[in-house]
Design an enzyme around this catalytic site. Structure first.
Site, mmCIF file in Angstrom:
data_model
loop_
_atom_site.group_PDB
_atom_site.id
_atom_site.type_symbol
_atom_site.label_atom_id
_atom_site.label_comp_id
_atom_site.label_asym_id
_atom_site.label_seq_id
_atom_site.Cartn_x
_atom_site.Cartn_y
_atom_site.Cartn_z
ATOM 1 N N LYS A 13 0.846 -1.198 0.000
ATOM 2 C CA LYS A 13 0.000 0.000 0.000
ATOM 3 C C LYS A 13 0.883 1.251 0.000
ATOM 4 O O LYS A 13 2.094 1.147 0.241
ATOM 5 C CB LYS A 13 -0.919 -0.016 1.228
ATOM 6 N N TYR A 51 15.701 30.173 9.478
ATOM 7 C CA TYR A 51 14.464 30.887 9.843
ATOM 8 C C TYR A 51 14.367 31.059 11.351
ATOM 9 O O TYR A 51 14.624 30.138 12.116
ATOM 10 C CB TYR A 51 13.237 30.120 9.340
#
Ligand SMILES: *Cc1c(COP(=O)(O)O)cnc(C)c1O
Length: 360
Positions: free
Chosen positions: A41, A256
């Site tokens: 999956k 940042y």
């Protein structure tokens, strides 16, 4: 699949997927005493069903499980002759699509059983999901026992009984023994059917193997026995290009929000990979990368396209060299822990922006 400096230069990073290791992992699990399927999956846990499916088929795997119907259609394209089951069940009105692609639903309710029987007339195989503890999908144990022998089961073409573990990776959890006992009781009530209980970790639990193993994570190198050494071969390796190296003085802040400030003069490397590549931002300030084998801390916040490393201790860090983000001692379980998640999420989040190279 050529590998050249240009590829990683053009894309910033490279993901290498070892199909030979996936096949070896499948053979290792299959040798533990039952037929072995593969759970593929989420695009084969992020590794690519188009490549992984045929590699597993060549290793001898004949039965595959995916979550969604759409994943089943993609799996069918890669695996023309395989038995492919859809774990998430039968969506209303989807029978014709299942039939068109020769896909098998894992039926989990009386409504699903009735709908499949009405359309397939028993001529198309399906599995029956029994819920032994997840309370997520499948018939509760009392309902499954009640339905045993019901002609609706044969009418729906059910030939496989399955259930799923709650805590198979924690062998000491008493829920395992309870599920093993309950599943055995249900199985005894459905004598003609094949039975499947074990996911990757379940393969290592006594009494859980039955007829068909259902591993996913371990095929892709994840540790199915987290309380001891990983018996599986690593499959994925993620390397990023060093775009720049710089020296900073003590007191300089980076990235940042200036989340990290150099406590001493430092040498920093900036990698061409970020959270837009699927590398988790939650690893900011906690993870490491390897440069020339030297562990280098990830500094400050992971950016969308870049990561800053402290390479003060890694002389191999130069513009154009690479850093390993997943690979060697930084296995997927380790990276998952550092990011505050599990290796499963690291794998299934692998990005599509970098170069992918298949080996083996
Ligand atoms: C995902 C899944 C598996 C495979 O589990 P792993 O822990 O990845 O081996 C098996 N069975 C079901 C029902 C699943 O949803």
């Amino acid at each position: 699949m050529t590998e050249s400096g240009t590829d990683i230069g053009a894309h910033g990073a490279r993901l290498t997927i070892d199909l030979g290791a996936i096949a070896a992992n499948w053979r290792m699990l299959a040798a533990r005493g039952a037929d072995c399927a593969a759970v593929v999956k989420a695009d084969a846990y992020g590794c690519g069903i188009a490549q992984v499916g045929p590699a597993l088929w060549a290793a001898g795997c004949r039965t595959f499980f995916v979550a969604h119907l759409s994943e089943g259609v993609a799996a069918r394209a890669a695996l023309p002759e395989a038995a492919i089951y859809i774990l998430n069940g039968l969506p209303p009105g989807a029978c014709a699509t299942f039939a068109a692609h020769d896909l098998r639903p894992v039926l989990g309710s009386r409504e699903e059983i009735a709908e499949w029987a009405a359309v397939s007339g028993g001529g198309r195989p399906a599995a029956l999901h029994v819920d032994t503890g997840m309370n997520r999908l499948g018939l509760p144990v009392p309902e499954a026992l009640e339905l045993a022998g019901d002609p609706g089961i044969a009418a729906a073409g059910i030939d496989l009984l399955l259930s799923h573990f709650v805590s198979a990776e924690k062998p000491e959890d008493p829920v395992n023994a309870r599920q093993i006992t309950d599943f055995a009781r249900v199985r005894a009530a459905y004598p003609g059917l094949l039975a499947s209980l074990a996911n990757s970790s379940g393969v290592f639990l006594d009494g859980a193997r039955h007829d068909l193993l259902r591993p996913g994570y371990a095929l892709f190198g994840g540790n199915p026995t987290p309380e001891s050494a990983n018996p599986m071969r690593p499959v994925v390796r993620l390397e990023a290009l060093i775009a720049q190296v710089r020296h900073v003085e003590a007191g300089t802040s980076v990235g940042y929000n200036g989340r990290w400030t150099a406590p001493a003069p430092s040498r920093l490397a900036t990698l061409s990979l970020g959270y837009a590549d699927g590398f988790p931002r939650s690893i900011s300030g906690r993870g490491q990368a390897l440069v020339g084998g030297v562990p280098c801390p990830i500094l400050g916040l992971v950016s969308m396209d870049l990561i800053i490393l402290d390479v003060t201790a890694a002389p191999a860090a130069q513009r154009g060299a690479t850093a390993v983000l997943i690979g060697d001692e930084l296995d997927i379980d380790t990276v998952g822990r550092a990011a505050g998640t599990i290796g499963y999420e690291i794998l299934t989040g692998l990005g599509s922006r970098y170069v992918r190279t298949y080996v083996g």
